[in-house]
Design a protein around this motif. Structure first.
Motif, PDB file in Angstrom:
ATOM      1  N   LYS A   1      69.249  38.849  30.668  1.00 14.05           N
ATOM      2  CA  LYS A   1      69.920  38.963  31.639  1.00 14.05           C
ATOM      3  C   LYS A   1      69.714  40.057  32.488  1.00 14.05           C
ATOM      4  O   LYS A   1      68.830  41.470  32.630  1.00 14.05           O
ATOM      5  CB  LYS A   1      71.004  39.390  30.886  1.00 14.05           C
ATOM      6  N   ASP A   2      69.795  40.201  34.192  1.00 17.64           N
ATOM      7  CA  ASP A   2      69.580  40.378  34.661  1.00 17.64           C
ATOM      8  C   ASP A   2      70.254  41.966  34.795  1.00 17.64           C
ATOM      9  O   ASP A   2      70.186  42.938  35.529  1.00 17.64           O
ATOM     10  CB  ASP A   2      69.332  39.976  35.600  1.00 17.64           C
ATOM     11  N   GLU A   3      71.725  41.833  35.030  1.00 19.07           N
ATOM     12  CA  GLU A   3      72.773  42.394  35.110  1.00 19.07           C
ATOM     13  C   GLU A   3      73.683  43.011  33.927  1.00 19.07           C
ATOM     14  O   GLU A   3      74.110  42.469  33.485  1.00 19.07           O
ATOM     15  CB  GLU A   3      74.123  41.253  35.992  1.00 19.07           C
TER      16      GLU A   3
ATOM     17  N   GLU B   1      74.509  46.036  33.758  1.00 24.06           N
ATOM     18  CA  GLU B   1      76.059  46.609  34.448  1.00 24.06           C
ATOM     19  C   GLU B   1      77.817  45.516  34.084  1.00 24.06           C
ATOM     20  O   GLU B   1      78.560  45.400  33.440  1.00 24.06           O
ATOM     21  CB  GLU B   1      76.290  46.840  35.971  1.00 24.06           C
ATOM     22  N   ASP B   2      77.352  43.991  34.343  1.00 23.62           N
ATOM     23  CA  ASP B   2      77.911  42.615  34.474  1.00 23.62           C
ATOM     24  C   ASP B   2      77.902  43.020  32.821  1.00 23.62           C
ATOM     25  O   ASP B   2      79.084  42.372  31.987  1.00 23.62           O
ATOM     26  CB  ASP B   2      77.631  41.820  34.917  1.00 23.62           C
TER      27      ASP B   2
END
Length: 179
Positions: free
Chosen positions: A40-42, A44-45
């Motif tokens: 995934k890109d995020e 921190e999320d």
């Protein structure tokens, strides 16, 4: 060494929410592992998602008298969250890939557009401009219509690399023919 996990969980259950930071601290290596494994890109999320799943797991725990069982329960909760996120990520990736595949089927070999001599020559010219593995991969994509996984395995590259080559080629086709 600090407090044992089952004592910390017991205090959290009694209302001492500040102790949750200690659990996060103890489970951080596993959380980081799962965040790294997701494509995934995020990041921190994803980290936040795993922390929330830890909180949910602690709130749902009914037996917390031994450290081993507590750690196992929390590990399983994190693993289940990872599997859930991985499935979502994979579905999202597959949906993106199918949209790109739909574009390319518009200009497949079976359609009259492909029979156009100029298009065919332009396609050859584009393929000849590429070198090395990219050229071979594009040849397999265009003329053999094989999946990214099959092409990646054959040429000992990652599936993501094959997908990136495919997307770059689609973008080049869009620029040349659909502007």
């Amino acid at each position: 060494m600090g407090e044992s996990v089952h004592v910390i969980i017991e205090e959290i259950k009694k209302g001492n929410k500040e102790k949750f930071l200690l659990i996060i601290d103890k489970m951080t290596p596993l959380i980081n592992k799962y965040v790294r494994l997701l494509y995934k890109d995020e990041k921190e999320d994803m980290h936040s998602e795993f922390v929330l799943s830890l909180l949910e797991a602690i709130n749902s725990m009914q037996y917390y008298k031994e450290d081993g069982q507590c750690v196992y329960f929390l590990s399983r909760a994190l693993k289940n969250k990872f599997l859930e996120q991985y499935k979502k990520s994979k579905q999202h990736f597959d949906a993106e890939a199918s949209v790109e595949d739909e574009f390319f089927t518009e200009i497949s070999m079976d359609q009259p557009v492909y029979d156009d001599w100029l298009f065919h020559e332009d396609l050859k010219t584009m393929l000849l401009k590429t070198e090395g593995k990219q050229a071979v991969i594009l040849w397999d994509i265009v003329f053999h219509e094989e999946s990214d996984a099959v092409i990646a395995e054959r040429h000992s590259v990652s599936r993501q690399y094959v997908n990136r080559v495919r997307r770059n080629f689609y973008n080049l086709l869009k620029e040349n023919y659909y502007k």
